[in-house]
Design a protein around this motif. Structure first.
Motif, PDB file in Angstrom:
ATOM      1  N   MET A 266       0.844  -1.200   0.000  1.00  0.00           N
ATOM      2  CA  MET A 266       0.000   0.000   0.000  1.00  0.00           C
ATOM      3  C   MET A 266       0.876   1.246   0.000  1.00  0.00           C
ATOM      4  N   PRO A 267       0.480   2.280  -0.764  1.00  0.00           N
ATOM      5  CA  PRO A 267       1.254   3.522  -0.756  1.00  0.00           C
ATOM      6  C   PRO A 267       1.317   4.111   0.658  1.00  0.00           C
ATOM      7  N   ILE A 268       2.445   4.735   0.999  1.00  0.00           N
ATOM      8  CA  ILE A 268       2.554   5.347   2.329  1.00  0.00           C
ATOM      9  C   ILE A 268       1.672   6.598   2.372  1.00  0.00           C
ATOM     10  N   SER A 269       1.309   7.004   3.579  1.00  0.00           N
ATOM     11  CA  SER A 269       0.436   8.168   3.733  1.00  0.00           C
ATOM     12  C   SER A 269       1.124   9.415   3.200  1.00  0.00           C
ATOM     13  N   PRO A 270       0.373  10.285   2.515  1.00  0.00           N
ATOM     14  CA  PRO A 270       0.967  11.533   2.029  1.00  0.00           C
ATOM     15  C   PRO A 270       1.399  12.420   3.195  1.00  0.00           C
ATOM     16  N   GLN A 271       2.475  13.129   3.015  1.00  0.00           N
ATOM     17  CA  GLN A 271       3.050  13.935   4.098  1.00  0.00           C
ATOM     18  C   GLN A 271       2.543  15.376   4.095  1.00  0.00           C
ATOM     19  N   SER A 272       1.823  15.764   3.046  1.00  0.00           N
ATOM     20  CA  SER A 272       1.322  17.140   2.977  1.00  0.00           C
ATOM     21  C   SER A 272       0.044  17.169   2.145  1.00  0.00           C
ATOM     22  N   GLU A 273      -0.684  18.267   2.296  1.00  0.00           N
ATOM     23  CA  GLU A 273      -1.899  18.484   1.503  1.00  0.00           C
ATOM     24  C   GLU A 273      -1.568  18.472   0.011  1.00  0.00           C
ATOM     25  N   GLN A 274      -0.441  19.108  -0.336  1.00  0.00           N
ATOM     26  CA  GLN A 274      -0.030  19.190  -1.750  1.00  0.00           C
ATOM     27  C   GLN A 274       0.249  17.798  -2.320  1.00  0.00           C
TER      28      GLN A 274
ATOM     29  N   LEU B  48      -1.032  14.953  -1.233  1.00  0.00           N
ATOM     30  CA  LEU B  48      -2.321  14.254  -1.350  1.00  0.00           C
ATOM     31  C   LEU B  48      -3.056  14.700  -2.613  1.00  0.00           C
ATOM     32  N   LEU B  49      -3.113  16.014  -2.842  1.00  0.00           N
ATOM     33  CA  LEU B  49      -3.791  16.529  -4.031  1.00  0.00           C
ATOM     34  C   LEU B  49      -3.112  16.051  -5.310  1.00  0.00           C
ATOM     35  N   ALA B  50      -1.785  16.011  -5.300  1.00  0.00           N
ATOM     36  CA  ALA B  50      -1.051  15.541  -6.483  1.00  0.00           C
ATOM     37  C   ALA B  50      -1.422  14.099  -6.798  1.00  0.00           C
ATOM     38  N   ARG B  51      -1.549  13.257  -5.763  1.00  0.00           N
ATOM     39  CA  ARG B  51      -1.960  11.856  -5.977  1.00  0.00           C
ATOM     40  C   ARG B  51      -3.384  11.789  -6.527  1.00  0.00           C
ATOM     41  N   ALA B  52      -4.267  12.664  -5.990  1.00  0.00           N
ATOM     42  CA  ALA B  52      -5.658  12.655  -6.440  1.00  0.00           C
ATOM     43  C   ALA B  52      -5.755  13.099  -7.905  1.00  0.00           C
ATOM     44  N   TYR B  53      -4.970  14.112  -8.286  1.00  0.00           N
ATOM     45  CA  TYR B  53      -4.974  14.553  -9.686  1.00  0.00           C
ATOM     46  C   TYR B  53      -4.386  13.467 -10.595  1.00  0.00           C
TER      47      TYR B  53
ATOM     48  N   GLU C 164      -9.107   4.995  -1.265  1.00  0.00           N
ATOM     49  CA  GLU C 164      -8.335   5.144  -0.017  1.00  0.00           C
ATOM     50  C   GLU C 164      -6.964   4.501  -0.175  1.00  0.00           C
ATOM     51  N   TRP C 165      -6.948   3.291  -0.737  1.00  0.00           N
ATOM     52  CA  TRP C 165      -5.678   2.566  -0.915  1.00  0.00           C
ATOM     53  C   TRP C 165      -4.745   3.366  -1.827  1.00  0.00           C
ATOM     54  N   GLN C 166      -5.285   3.843  -2.940  1.00  0.00           N
ATOM     55  CA  GLN C 166      -4.479   4.580  -3.918  1.00  0.00           C
ATOM     56  C   GLN C 166      -3.856   5.835  -3.311  1.00  0.00           C
ATOM     57  N   LEU C 167      -4.618   6.502  -2.455  1.00  0.00           N
ATOM     58  CA  LEU C 167      -4.158   7.789  -1.914  1.00  0.00           C
ATOM     59  C   LEU C 167      -3.385   7.641  -0.602  1.00  0.00           C
ATOM     60  N   GLY C 168      -3.363   6.421  -0.048  1.00  0.00           N
ATOM     61  CA  GLY C 168      -2.592   6.197   1.180  1.00  0.00           C
ATOM     62  C   GLY C 168      -3.314   6.596   2.452  1.00  0.00           C
ATOM     63  N   ALA C 169      -4.667   6.482   2.456  1.00  0.00           N
ATOM     64  CA  ALA C 169      -5.427   6.810   3.676  1.00  0.00           C
ATOM     65  C   ALA C 169      -5.104   5.802   4.771  1.00  0.00           C
TER      66      ALA C 169
ATOM     67  N   ARG D  55     -15.728   2.557 -15.056  1.00  0.00           N
ATOM     68  CA  ARG D  55     -16.075   3.866 -14.482  1.00  0.00           C
ATOM     69  C   ARG D  55     -14.797   4.645 -14.168  1.00  0.00           C
ATOM     70  N   ARG D  56     -14.818   5.917 -14.527  1.00  0.00           N
ATOM     71  CA  ARG D  56     -13.610   6.729 -14.360  1.00  0.00           C
ATOM     72  C   ARG D  56     -13.689   7.625 -13.117  1.00  0.00           C
ATOM     73  N   VAL D  57     -12.522   7.927 -12.603  1.00  0.00           N
ATOM     74  CA  VAL D  57     -12.391   8.822 -11.455  1.00  0.00           C
ATOM     75  C   VAL D  57     -12.399  10.262 -11.962  1.00  0.00           C
ATOM     76  N   GLY D  58     -13.079  11.151 -11.238  1.00  0.00           N
ATOM     77  CA  GLY D  58     -13.149  12.551 -11.633  1.00  0.00           C
ATOM     78  C   GLY D  58     -12.067  13.402 -10.985  1.00  0.00           C
ATOM     79  N   MET D  59     -12.131  14.700 -11.270  1.00  0.00           N
ATOM     80  CA  MET D  59     -11.184  15.654 -10.699  1.00  0.00           C
ATOM     81  C   MET D  59     -11.463  15.844  -9.212  1.00  0.00           C
ATOM     82  N   PRO D  60     -10.416  15.937  -8.398  1.00  0.00           N
ATOM     83  CA  PRO D  60     -10.615  16.082  -6.956  1.00  0.00           C
ATOM     84  C   PRO D  60     -11.022  17.507  -6.580  1.00  0.00           C
ATOM     85  N   LEU D  61     -11.626  17.626  -5.409  1.00  0.00           N
ATOM     86  CA  LEU D  61     -11.980  18.929  -4.849  1.00  0.00           C
ATOM     87  C   LEU D  61     -11.676  18.910  -3.355  1.00  0.00           C
TER      88      LEU D  61
END
Length: 224
Positions: A1-9, A11-16, A50-55, A130-136
């Protein structure tokens, strides 16, 4: 599993990075099979993201990214970007709640900072396609916070007064209280009309579709 993101930036980069990708590709990355339907795997999409983003929180009563103070919410949408269902926030406490204030509530904690991930949800699209959309990344405005607070206070007052069984999905402007249980045998303790202990279905707080739709409309300039 990916490690937890260390910053908001981060996390957002992973979501994008996963925006626009089909769920089958994300599932292949995670090494998990795509279910044929979601009736028995209702939380599958959320768990995959959650897995993809490291929650890291799982089902614990804290945000999905506790170090960042961010909650993750996947939201199935139709081709026009309208949410297809209400959004679960958290389980509602039914006993030992006198004196609990909005500021300390789990609802406010969960909704203080939310990473919304829209996902195509139309039934005619196979799950894997089904595709993932842009994060908010969102925090409630003062007006949104006031609406949520009013609903929370109204619903909690009814619980304290022993009226949990009288609460319907119509109560609340932007948030409702509904039974949340795998089956009708999963009962929990609550307060009855005369202050006596009763057994009832667990309840959960859910954001109404209109509220999340308006939220997405404002940020994504979707067709009305």
């Amino acid at each position: 599993m990916p490690i937890s993101p260390q910053s908001e930036q981060e996390l957002l980069a992973r979501a994008y990075a996963i925006a626009g990708l089909p769920l089958a590709q994300l599932a292949a990355d995670a090494g998990i099979p795509v279910p044929r339907d979601l009736r028995r795997d209702k939380g599958w999409i959320g768990q995959l993201i959650e897995w993809q983003l490291g929650a890291s929180a799982g089902s614990k009563p804290e945000q999905d990214f506790p170090d960042l103070g961010i909650e993750l919410k996947t939201i199935p949408v139709d081709p026009q970007g309208k949410p297809l269902e209400t959004t679960f926030v958290c389980v509602a406490p039914l006993i030992g709640i006198s004196g609990l204030r909005w500021e300390e509530s789990n609802v406010r904690n969960k909704l203080s900072r939310v990473l919304w991930i829209p996902v195509e949800g139309s039934r005619e699209i196979p799950i894997g396609e089904r595709r993932v959309g842009m994060p908010l990344l969102w925090s409630p405005s003062e007006e949104e916070d006031n609406l949520l607070r009013q609903d929370w206070e109204e619903l909690m007052d009814m619980i304290v007064l022993g009226e949990v069984e009288q609460i319907s999905a119509r109560h609340g402007q932007v948030m409702q209280l509904r039974p949340k249980a795998a089956n009708s045998k999963a009962l929990t303790r609550a307060i009855g009309r005369n202050g006596q202990p009763i057994q009832t279905l667990p309840r959960g707080f859910y954001l109404k579709i209109d509220f999340t739709h308006q939220l997405l409309l404002r940020h994504f300039a979707l067709p009305v």
